[in-house]
Motif scaffolding. Structure first.
Motif, PDB file in Angstrom:
ATOM      1  N   TYR A   2     -12.365  18.417  29.763  1.00 56.30           N
ATOM      2  CA  TYR A   2     -11.094  17.713  29.965  1.00 56.30           C
ATOM      3  C   TYR A   2     -10.757  16.955  28.685  1.00 56.30           C
ATOM      4  O   TYR A   2     -11.540  16.144  28.213  1.00 56.30           O
ATOM      5  CB  TYR A   2     -11.180  16.750  31.136  1.00 56.30           C
ATOM      6  N   SER A   3      -9.599  17.225  28.143  1.00 60.00           N
ATOM      7  CA  SER A   3      -9.231  16.617  26.872  1.00 60.00           C
ATOM      8  C   SER A   3      -8.527  15.287  27.036  1.00 60.00           C
ATOM      9  O   SER A   3      -8.403  14.522  26.077  1.00 60.00           O
ATOM     10  CB  SER A   3      -8.329  17.575  26.077  1.00 60.00           C
ATOM     11  N   SER A   4      -8.042  14.985  28.256  1.00 57.79           N
ATOM     12  CA  SER A   4      -7.309  13.744  28.453  1.00 57.79           C
ATOM     13  C   SER A   4      -7.543  13.214  29.854  1.00 57.79           C
ATOM     14  O   SER A   4      -7.888  13.965  30.785  1.00 57.79           O
ATOM     15  CB  SER A   4      -5.808  13.960  28.237  1.00 57.79           C
ATOM     16  N   LEU A   5      -7.329  11.922  30.029  1.00 53.70           N
ATOM     17  CA  LEU A   5      -7.454  11.311  31.342  1.00 53.70           C
ATOM     18  C   LEU A   5      -6.411  11.863  32.300  1.00 53.70           C
ATOM     19  O   LEU A   5      -6.694  12.049  33.499  1.00 53.70           O
ATOM     20  CB  LEU A   5      -7.298   9.793  31.223  1.00 53.70           C
ATOM     21  N   GLU A   6      -5.222  12.135  31.793  1.00 53.97           N
ATOM     22  CA  GLU A   6      -4.157  12.658  32.653  1.00 53.97           C
ATOM     23  C   GLU A   6      -4.555  13.999  33.244  1.00 53.97           C
ATOM     24  O   GLU A   6      -4.303  14.289  34.415  1.00 53.97           O
ATOM     25  CB  GLU A   6      -2.855  12.778  31.864  1.00 53.97           C
ATOM     26  N   GLU A   7      -5.191  14.833  32.432  1.00 51.87           N
ATOM     27  CA  GLU A   7      -5.647  16.126  32.936  1.00 51.87           C
ATOM     28  C   GLU A   7      -6.773  15.932  33.951  1.00 51.87           C
ATOM     29  O   GLU A   7      -6.800  16.580  35.008  1.00 51.87           O
ATOM     30  CB  GLU A   7      -6.137  16.987  31.776  1.00 51.87           C
ATOM     31  N   LYS A   9      -7.332  13.417  35.878  1.00 57.04           N
ATOM     32  CA  LYS A   9      -6.853  12.799  37.121  1.00 57.04           C
ATOM     33  C   LYS A   9      -6.147  13.783  38.058  1.00 57.04           C
ATOM     34  O   LYS A   9      -5.797  13.420  39.189  1.00 57.04           O
ATOM     35  CB  LYS A   9      -5.922  11.614  36.804  1.00 57.04           C
ATOM     36  N   SER A  18      -9.786   6.724  39.063  1.00 58.41           N
ATOM     37  CA  SER A  18      -8.857   6.034  38.156  1.00 58.41           C
ATOM     38  C   SER A  18      -8.077   4.954  38.892  1.00 58.41           C
ATOM     39  O   SER A  18      -7.875   3.843  38.364  1.00 58.41           O
ATOM     40  CB  SER A  18      -7.892   7.048  37.542  1.00 58.41           C
ATOM     41  N   ARG A 100     -12.071   6.072  29.181  1.00 56.10           N
ATOM     42  CA  ARG A 100     -11.942   6.969  28.037  1.00 56.10           C
ATOM     43  C   ARG A 100     -12.942   8.112  28.186  1.00 56.10           C
ATOM     44  O   ARG A 100     -14.017   7.939  28.762  1.00 56.10           O
ATOM     45  CB  ARG A 100     -12.164   6.239  26.706  1.00 56.10           C
TER      46      ARG A 100
END
Length: 504
Positions: A2-7, A9, A18, A100
């Motif tokens: 997963y490259s980002s928290l948005e992804e 979540k 979260s 993070r």
């Protein structure tokens, strides 16, 4: 992955993790998170109880085809240990955690992550929110104050629960089944401070222990990590043989169940002794770097001149008693199990030392899988307090969780794991307190197990959660629930019950 928290979540487990990370939930400050869980249940028309201890019990009926299976209690705790780096400005009373991703790991910036035990809450909410996961009747129990005194678990009314199977989600090792845990007790020794006037023309210095890793006082006690409170005691004892000085305050650690990473002492001395003090600090930096080179290679002792803002210091008698306490108070491993190789049987951790007005508090976390040994350590501490004319109190005396020779839920978890991986899952017992022991006492005959994903450096600002492990553990958990409608649950026979009683 997963490259980002948005992804991240987008997955329901991490969405809810979260969400709860935005809500302050340190032990004793659970009103907001408890209300959030209450609102969650009501919005979904689920039966919910919020008791006076702010525990939450949410019930969800079985799906079609699972109505005849015994109800399952899914349990975890909503509170977290609030540890942060010294330079952090984070306010645990109001600030959300700053999540993070680093590689496959989830961290919080400069603070504990709260995966202990936020992951249980996230699993439970994701399960309760789903309409396509097969499961029997569920009773989700989310307790308060687990990290400090387990008061929430003690307060749960067993009459509110009908479940016969108990799945705790507070373990921290994936691909393992936790089947037993230690009991514990918090011991507090209170030294009354006698104050005297500070000497004239004295200068003030703060001595600080920094760079230790710390960790969970049960799960990490065997790792040989330095205890900042014990180290500051050794240093003070050594200084007292080199030159005269006075103590103004001693403070170390922030949670009784966390190995203290930092400690500070403020001392006063004459200018003529400053050179000796500086030399001693240099010596101790070398000593500690050598002693803890494997477990805590980043340890250092910091010396800082400070302005004097107080005209009082400990009397000589108070100072001697304080140093004696720190030197002699039991700490670390006290005994190892002779039955389970590598398992710590008994330990104690001097987690917090606090100077408060007229008192100096020493708070220790005692653990043992054998009640008599737990009581013996407590008696040692009481004798020490009596000898030094101090008050002695105990709190949070929670029971051991004994191994159950006959366990349907363990057999089911073992079967599902072998079906998935082709190998046997490892059964473990750990040197840590689990609410399982309390519920096993409250609910006679309950069949208990504990699972969880890989979580590292728990109770420290470096706490991190393995993301792939969390997803793997989640799928494993759901597979067990799904298979309950085909699994043959055996009734406990008298022989099995007698064996369980003998082991306990």
């Amino acid at each position: 992955m997963y490259s980002s928290l948005e992804e991240l979540k987008k997955h329901p487990v991490f969405y809810y993790f979260s969400e709860i990370s935005n809500i302050p939930r340190g032990s004793g400050n659970e009103k907001a998170i408890s209300d959030y869980l209450l609102y969650f249940a009501k919005q979904r028309n689920l039966e919910v109880i919020q008791d006076e201890a702010l525990n939450i019990i949410i019930k969800k009926p079985a799906v079609t085809g699972y109505e005849d299976i015994p109800a399952v209690i899914i349990q975890g705790h909503m509170d977290m240990v609030c540890e942060k780096n010294k330079e952090s400005l984070h306010d645990f009373e109001k600030d959300p955690l700053q999540l993070r991703i680093v590689g496959d790991m989830l961290y919080a910036t400069d603070t504990t992550l709260g995966a202990d035990n936020g992951i249980a809450v996230a699993y439970a909410l994701a399960l309760l929110d789903s309409d396509d996961i097969p499961h029997p009747a569920l009773e989700v129990v989310i307790t308060t104050e687990e990290e400090t005194n387990m008061r929430g678990a003690f307060a749960v009314d067993p009459a509110c629960l009908d479940g016969e199977i108990f799945i705790n989600i507070d373990s921290e090792e994936d691909n393992k089944l936790l089947v037993s845990g230690a009991g514990g007790i918090k011991a507090t020794q209170i030294l009354t401070i006698t104050w005297q006037e500070a000497p004239e023309n004295a200068v003030g210095y703060r001595i600080s222990i920094r760079g230790l890793k710390g960790g969970h006082s049960g799960m990490s006690i065997h790792k040989g990590r330095g205890n900042a409170n014990k180290i500051i005691g050794r240093l003070l004892y050594d200084l007292s043989s080199a030159f005269p000085y006075f103590i103004q305050e001693i403070n170390g650690g922030s949670a009784v169940n966390a190995i203290p990473r930092e400690a500070d002492v403020t001392i006063l001395l004459q200018s003529s002794e400053i050179g000796q003090l500086e030399n001693k600090i240099q010596e101790w930096n070398q000593v500690l770097k050598n002693e803890l080179r494997a477990s805590d290679p980043d340890i250092y002792v910091k010396l800082e001149k400070i302005p004097l803002d107080c005209t009082k210091v400990f009397s000589e008698q108070t100072m001697n008693k304080a140093i004696t306490f720190l030197m002699l108070i039991p700490n670390g491993i006290q005994s190892m199990s002779m039955e389970i190789e590598g398992l710590v049987e008994s330990s104690t951790n001097i987690g917090v030392v606090t100077t408060i007005d007229k008192e100096l508090l020493f708070e220790s976390d005692i653990r043992s899988s054998v009640k008599s040994l737990k009581d013996n350590i407590r008696n040692q501490m009481k004798l020490m307090a009596d000898t030094l004319d101090c008050q002695f109190t105990t709190d949070c005396n929670y029971p051991e969780w004994p191994y159950q020779p006959h366990s349907n839920i363990r057999r089911l978890f073992e079967k599902v794991y072998k079906d998935r991986h082709g190998t046997d899952i490892e059964l473990i017992a750990v040197h840590a307190g689990f609410e399982c022991g309390i519920f096993v006492e409250k609910l006679p005959g309950i069949d208990a197990i504990s699972i969880g994903p890989d979580i590292y450096d728990v109770h420290t600002p470096n706490e991190h959660l393995n993301i792939p492990s969390t997803l793997n553990n989640w799928r494993y958990f759901l597979s067990v629930l799904k298979e309950m409608n085909t699994f043959k649950f055996e009734e406990h026979n008298e022989t099995a019950i007698e064996e369980a009683e003998e082991v306990s």
